[in-house]
Enzyme design. Sequence first.
Site, PDB file in Angstrom:
ATOM      1  N   ASN A 144       0.828  -1.206   0.000  1.00 60.86           N
ATOM      2  CA  ASN A 144       0.000   0.000   0.000  1.00 60.86           C
ATOM      3  C   ASN A 144       0.866   1.261   0.000  1.00 60.86           C
ATOM      4  OD1 ASN A 144      -2.053  -1.848   0.157  1.00 60.86           O
ATOM      5  ND2 ASN A 144      -2.561  -1.459   2.291  1.00 60.86           N
ATOM      6  N   GLU A 192      -2.492  -3.683  -5.529  1.00 63.37           N
ATOM      7  CA  GLU A 192      -3.864  -3.856  -5.007  1.00 63.37           C
ATOM      8  C   GLU A 192      -4.789  -2.696  -5.391  1.00 63.37           C
ATOM      9  OE1 GLU A 192      -3.789  -4.849  -0.788  1.00 63.37           O
ATOM     10  OE2 GLU A 192      -2.873  -6.795  -1.229  1.00 63.37           O
ATOM     11  N   TYR A 245      -3.752 -13.617   2.459  1.00 60.83           N
ATOM     12  CA  TYR A 245      -3.246 -13.817   3.821  1.00 60.83           C
ATOM     13  C   TYR A 245      -4.181 -14.786   4.533  1.00 60.83           C
ATOM     14  CZ  TYR A 245      -0.157  -9.881   2.918  1.00 60.83           C
ATOM     15  OH  TYR A 245       0.810  -9.061   2.387  1.00 60.83           O
ATOM     16  N   GLU A 283       2.264 -11.501  -2.713  1.00 59.32           N
ATOM     17  CA  GLU A 283       2.065 -11.320  -1.268  1.00 59.32           C
ATOM     18  C   GLU A 283       1.345 -12.549  -0.760  1.00 59.32           C
ATOM     19  OE1 GLU A 283       0.471  -7.656   0.358  1.00 59.32           O
ATOM     20  OE2 GLU A 283       1.449  -6.498  -1.229  1.00 59.32           O
ATOM     21  N   GLN A 299       6.034 -10.384   5.013  1.00 65.09           N
ATOM     22  CA  GLN A 299       7.148  -9.648   4.459  1.00 65.09           C
ATOM     23  C   GLN A 299       8.425 -10.339   4.943  1.00 65.09           C
ATOM     24  OE1 GLN A 299       6.590  -5.378   5.020  1.00 65.09           O
ATOM     25  NE2 GLN A 299       4.503  -5.486   4.250  1.00 65.09           N
TER      26      GLN A 299
END
Length: 497
Positions: A73, A174, A245, A293, A347
């Site tokens: 982001n 995103e 996630y 991600e 991360q």
Amino acid sequence: MNNTARVAIDVERVIGDISPLLFGGFAEHMGRCIYGGIYEPGSPLADEHGFRRDVMAALHELNFTTIRYPGGNFVSGYHWLDGVGPKEQRPRLREMAWQSIETNQFGTDEFMQFCQALGTEPMLGMNFGTRGVEDACNLFEYCNAPLGTRWADLRAANGHPEPYNVKYWCLGNEMDGPWQIGHMDAIDYAKKAREAAKLLKWNDPQVQLVACGSSNPQLATYPEWDRTVLETTWEYVDYISMHYYAGNHADDLGSFLATTAVFENYVDTMAGLLRFVKGKLRSSHDVYLSWDEWNVFYHDQTLRGGWAEAPRLVEDVYNLADALVVATWLNTFVRRCDVLKIACVAQIVNVIAPILTSSDGMVKQSIFYPFQLFRRYAAGKSLDLAVTSPTYTAKTHGETPLLDAAASYDAASGQQALFLVNRSATDALPVELAWRGSAPQRITAVYQLGGADPKTANTFAQPDAITPQQLPGMAINDGQAGLQLPPLSFTVVLTGG
Ligand code: AHR
């Protein structure tokens, strides 16, 4: 019911080549990932560049093939020019994505130096939120153009005359998410991405571009967003991104361990879309998947920095159950390597990461180890195993095999690696391995991660509560071998001879 699992292995049944880029990471200007994680000048643990020596040593062990940067982001409000040039002239800013203070002391040149020190391939994100096509081209020129034009000459003036030759670029982040700075609808994003991609490919046809796919498969716009983006950008891009996630919000271990079904379904749908769009456009070009991600993310939900510098954000402390989910996720990457070519664990330090730091040390979290084992041993071809396994019923995903398995075969070294997860919380799982065709002579090594309590985690007080153990090898007789997988365990079996 038979409680034994069976795995048949045939090195001639190949799914595809395992792309080394499946073992990548993601570093964002968020929380303490960069500042206080990777970069802490003034710390007694820092080297002459300000990189934390202890963190660099652990990152070397993980040996990421690529690292995506600078967001996330964050990238959707980032001005790359603020992060280059003399450090004392770089602005301190209010960073909107995480509501933190950004000092810009680490930027593109420091990231390139970091990648060079690690021997990793950089993957740079571009700001599609507050910026766009022109800014993307300028950053590309700063990084990759030969001397003689404005941004390339600025790079040289900043001490870096040689082009960095960054190959992998992300066209935004995103952009389908209402939380994103500069969020757009699918067609607006797709046209902007296509125009940027067109110019980047004119600059260098070899450059590899990743378009933004959906931020997760739960969004109402999925998979229509992905279809629109693919149909609009197809000939100019090389990958479409996937993000996801996983979490154990309901504290339901059986369902959490069965999340693999979500990973598989997500890849299935995206693979179907790739075939559909290629067919619809009568194209000879291929686009692949970049799962750039992915991780377990639910323990810590602190997402706002309160306008502090390097605040503690989403510093999940990972346990054994999380490590097992990560292992099944990596198994999914190996099984679906026909379409998945890039993946970046999100991360790499402190922020939902395998490494946690304090000012005077660091801890390798439970999830560090499955990643390290896959990075070391999942090489060459992915094998199409025939697996039968007893099952259990997971509340959210129904009938689920107790055994999750994947395998690789590296013809150059002759080594096979089997990656096996026993999802049972209570019982050891007997597994019969049977080779079809030619069989290796020995199991040369076994590495196993496990424990009695799925909630055991590595902490600063107990840093080695979850670490893999090496077990002795054994002979393979008549192409057969048997193993007992302890409950809640991840096992890597290596063969040779
Ligand atoms: O990795 C944390 C954040 O999660 C990233 O910035 C964003 O892309 C995703 O929503």
